[in-house]
Design an enzyme around this catalytic site. Sequence first.
Site, PDB file in Angstrom:
ATOM      1  N   ARG A  57      51.252  42.866  64.622  1.00 44.97           N
ATOM      2  CA  ARG A  57      50.714  41.963  65.653  1.00 44.97           C
ATOM      3  C   ARG A  57      51.833  41.119  66.282  1.00 44.97           C
ATOM      4  O   ARG A  57      52.612  40.462  65.585  1.00 44.97           O
ATOM      5  CB  ARG A  57      49.687  41.024  65.011  1.00 44.97           C
ATOM      6  CG  ARG A  57      49.064  40.033  65.962  1.00 44.97           C
ATOM      7  CD  ARG A  57      48.127  40.710  66.923  1.00 44.97           C
ATOM      8  NE  ARG A  57      47.398  39.763  67.749  1.00 44.97           N
ATOM      9  CZ  ARG A  57      46.558  40.138  68.708  1.00 44.97           C
ATOM     10  NH1 ARG A  57      46.365  41.414  68.976  1.00 44.97           N
ATOM     11  NH2 ARG A  57      45.913  39.214  69.408  1.00 44.97           N
ATOM     12  N   GLY A  81      41.287  36.471  65.098  1.00 45.35           N
ATOM     13  CA  GLY A  81      39.908  36.866  65.453  1.00 45.35           C
ATOM     14  C   GLY A  81      39.529  38.205  64.853  1.00 45.35           C
ATOM     15  O   GLY A  81      38.369  38.425  64.479  1.00 45.35           O
ATOM     16  N   GLU A  99      29.734  37.516  35.571  1.00 44.65           N
ATOM     17  CA  GLU A  99      30.369  37.560  34.229  1.00 44.65           C
ATOM     18  C   GLU A  99      30.843  36.156  33.828  1.00 44.65           C
ATOM     19  O   GLU A  99      31.863  35.991  33.160  1.00 44.65           O
ATOM     20  CB  GLU A  99      31.534  38.564  34.173  1.00 44.65           C
ATOM     21  CG  GLU A  99      31.127  39.984  34.494  1.00 44.65           C
ATOM     22  CD  GLU A  99      30.867  40.891  33.293  1.00 44.65           C
ATOM     23  OE1 GLU A  99      31.246  40.514  32.169  1.00 44.65           O
ATOM     24  OE2 GLU A  99      30.264  41.948  33.502  1.00 44.65           O
TER      25      GLU A  99
HETATM   26  C1  LIG Z   1      26.236  40.806  42.426  1.00 45.23           C
HETATM   27  C2  LIG Z   1      25.849  40.308  41.083  1.00 45.23           C
HETATM   28  C3  LIG Z   1      25.781  41.189  40.011  1.00 45.23           C
HETATM   29  C4  LIG Z   1      25.397  40.746  38.741  1.00 45.23           C
HETATM   30  N1  LIG Z   1      25.266  41.649  37.722  1.00 45.23           N
HETATM   31  C5  LIG Z   1      24.712  41.254  36.545  1.00 45.23           C
HETATM   32  C6  LIG Z   1      24.397  42.217  35.533  1.00 45.23           C
HETATM   33  O1  LIG Z   1      24.649  43.416  35.683  1.00 45.23           O
HETATM   34  N2  LIG Z   1      23.800  41.774  34.392  1.00 45.23           N
HETATM   35  C7  LIG Z   1      23.494  40.468  34.178  1.00 45.23           C
HETATM   36  O2  LIG Z   1      22.960  40.155  33.120  1.00 45.23           O
HETATM   37  N3  LIG Z   1      23.784  39.525  35.132  1.00 45.23           N
HETATM   38  C8  LIG Z   1      24.370  39.897  36.304  1.00 45.23           C
HETATM   39  N4  LIG Z   1      24.654  38.965  37.283  1.00 45.23           N
HETATM   40  C9  LIG Z   1      24.291  37.559  37.052  1.00 45.23           C
HETATM   41  C10 LIG Z   1      25.489  36.641  36.943  1.00 45.23           C
HETATM   42  O3  LIG Z   1      26.161  36.851  35.739  1.00 45.23           O
HETATM   43  C11 LIG Z   1      24.973  35.196  37.135  1.00 45.23           C
HETATM   44  O4  LIG Z   1      24.596  35.054  38.486  1.00 45.23           O
HETATM   45  C12 LIG Z   1      26.012  34.175  36.744  1.00 45.23           C
HETATM   46  O5  LIG Z   1      26.244  34.184  35.355  1.00 45.23           O
HETATM   47  C13 LIG Z   1      25.597  32.756  37.157  1.00 45.23           C
HETATM   48  O6  LIG Z   1      24.305  32.469  36.716  1.00 45.23           O
HETATM   49  P1  LIG Z   1      23.235  31.863  37.743  1.00 45.23           P
HETATM   50  O7  LIG Z   1      23.248  32.696  38.984  1.00 45.23           O
HETATM   51  O8  LIG Z   1      21.951  31.701  37.022  1.00 45.23           O
HETATM   52  O9  LIG Z   1      23.793  30.434  38.131  1.00 45.23           O
HETATM   53  P2  LIG Z   1      23.508  29.084  37.316  1.00 45.23           P
HETATM   54  O10 LIG Z   1      23.755  29.297  35.876  1.00 45.23           O
HETATM   55  O11 LIG Z   1      22.188  28.562  37.732  1.00 45.23           O
HETATM   56  O12 LIG Z   1      24.647  28.148  37.901  1.00 45.23           O
HETATM   57  C14 LIG Z   1      24.553  27.500  39.169  1.00 45.23           C
HETATM   58  C15 LIG Z   1      25.820  26.632  39.343  1.00 45.23           C
HETATM   59  O13 LIG Z   1      25.852  25.626  38.318  1.00 45.23           O
HETATM   60  C16 LIG Z   1      27.071  25.717  37.602  1.00 45.23           C
HETATM   61  N5  LIG Z   1      26.830  25.364  36.188  1.00 45.23           N
HETATM   62  C17 LIG Z   1      25.874  25.865  35.376  1.00 45.23           C
HETATM   63  N6  LIG Z   1      25.970  25.307  34.155  1.00 45.23           N
HETATM   64  C18 LIG Z   1      27.033  24.465  34.194  1.00 45.23           C
HETATM   65  C19 LIG Z   1      27.672  23.608  33.238  1.00 45.23           C
HETATM   66  N7  LIG Z   1      27.240  23.537  31.963  1.00 45.23           N
HETATM   67  N8  LIG Z   1      28.726  22.877  33.648  1.00 45.23           N
HETATM   68  C20 LIG Z   1      29.184  22.968  34.922  1.00 45.23           C
HETATM   69  N9  LIG Z   1      28.635  23.762  35.867  1.00 45.23           N
HETATM   70  C21 LIG Z   1      27.582  24.493  35.504  1.00 45.23           C
HETATM   71  C22 LIG Z   1      27.515  27.164  37.748  1.00 45.23           C
HETATM   72  O14 LIG Z   1      28.906  27.317  37.503  1.00 45.23           O
HETATM   73  C23 LIG Z   1      27.121  27.428  39.197  1.00 45.23           C
HETATM   74  O15 LIG Z   1      28.100  26.879  40.058  1.00 45.23           O
HETATM   75  C24 LIG Z   1      25.084  39.375  38.544  1.00 45.23           C
HETATM   76  C25 LIG Z   1      25.175  38.488  39.630  1.00 45.23           C
HETATM   77  C26 LIG Z   1      25.527  38.930  40.876  1.00 45.23           C
HETATM   78  C27 LIG Z   1      25.562  37.952  42.024  1.00 45.23           C
END
Ligand SMILES: Cc1cc2nc3c(=O)[nH]c(=O)nc-3n(C[C@H](O)[C@H](O)[C@H](O)COP(=O)(O)OP(=O)(O)OC[C@H]3O[C@@H](n4cnc5c(N)ncnc54)[C@H](O)[C@@H]3O)c2cc1C
Length: 285
Positions: free
Chosen positions: A173, A245, A268
């Site tokens: 670019r 862009g 994870e």
């Molecule tokens: C594309 C994708 C694929 C996935 N694949 C799998 C799979 O194959 N199998 C499976 O079992 N799961 C899977 N997951 C789930 C994934 O592991 C969870 O989404 C993740 O662990 C976060 O949990 P949650 O979404 O319930 O968020 P929550 O636990 O509700 O957390 C929400 C927010 O609060 C924060 N938080 C929570 N507790 C605390 C604490 N004690 N201190 C500070 N901050 C905190 C978190 O860091 C986050 O910012 C997948 C998720 C996605 C998006």
Amino acid sequence: MRFGSAAQKEKYVPEITSGRFAAASYGLSEPHCGSDAAALRTSARRDGNGWILNGSKQWITSGDHAGVIIVWARTETVAGHPSKGISCFLVEGGANGLHVGKHEDKMGLRASTTVPLAFEELRVPGSAMLGGDGQGFSIAMAALDGGRVGIAAQSVGIGTAALNAAVRYAKDRQTFGQPIANYQAIRFMLADAATELEAARLLTLRAAGLKEAGQRFTREASMAKVFASEKANKACDIGVQIHGGYGYIDEFPAERHYRDARVTTIYEGTSEVQRIVIAREVLKE
Ligand SMILES: Cc1cc2nc3c(=O)[nH]c(=O)nc-3n(C[C@H](O)[C@H](O)[C@H](O)COP(=O)(O)OP(=O)(O)OC[C@H]3O[C@@H](n4cnc5c(N)ncnc54)[C@H](O)[C@@H]3O)c2cc1C
């Protein structure tokens, strides 16, 4: 491989490693809990020699086409100890009582399917339990340690793809009569991303090396995961910026890298959860 009985390994491992099973899935998260996995509500009740599962899972990667799904369920309620009384079951794809929900419409990783699952009076034989009764939570945590090294590696891969695309674009670019790669502002962004990704790669290899050597690697896996995923997100952000862009449209891969990298700080175990694990390990020393 680590927790299965000889019969379970013989039955499932060749199916998974040969590709005869298109995938295998990890079913821990539920609609109301991800980080706080011990709050899971899926239940398993005894039925003769077997178990009957009821409940639901959320975000299950490849859950729609997995030959086998490891499902965590509560076999007992131990007051005041939510992580106790959880066990693991091997549920086969297509089992009676297994309902697969619609594909989530994700921001990135769109080639990978993510589905909710529901279990309605799903019967599994006693031989479907993975590990011992009540051992499920420690199996989940052990599996996550290894998985975190995988996500760190995935992050390094996405970040490196973003960096390579940015380097190519910066050389090509032209602005103000010269390639943008000549400008220090651009060069410094590339230098930071290259350095951070190299450090991420080494942390990932370090965690993987400890795992291969059969040593404890919980701390190193979390360090690799949090660092690599955050630096990959930064490299992807830089990648979009350097494309100007063109970084914001799908003609170039930069916007896809940016979307794909985003989940690496979430699944994870979120970055916040990794820091909780690292701090716990550091404070032990
Ligand atoms: C594309 C994708 C694929 C996935 N694949 C799998 C799979 O194959 N199998 C499976 O079992 N799961 C899977 N997951 C789930 C994934 O592991 C969870 O989404 C993740 O662990 C976060 O949990 P949650 O979404 O319930 O968020 P929550 O636990 O509700 O957390 C929400 C927010 O609060 C924060 N938080 C929570 N507790 C605390 C604490 N004690 N201190 C500070 N901050 C905190 C978190 O860091 C986050 O910012 C997948 C998720 C996605 C998006």
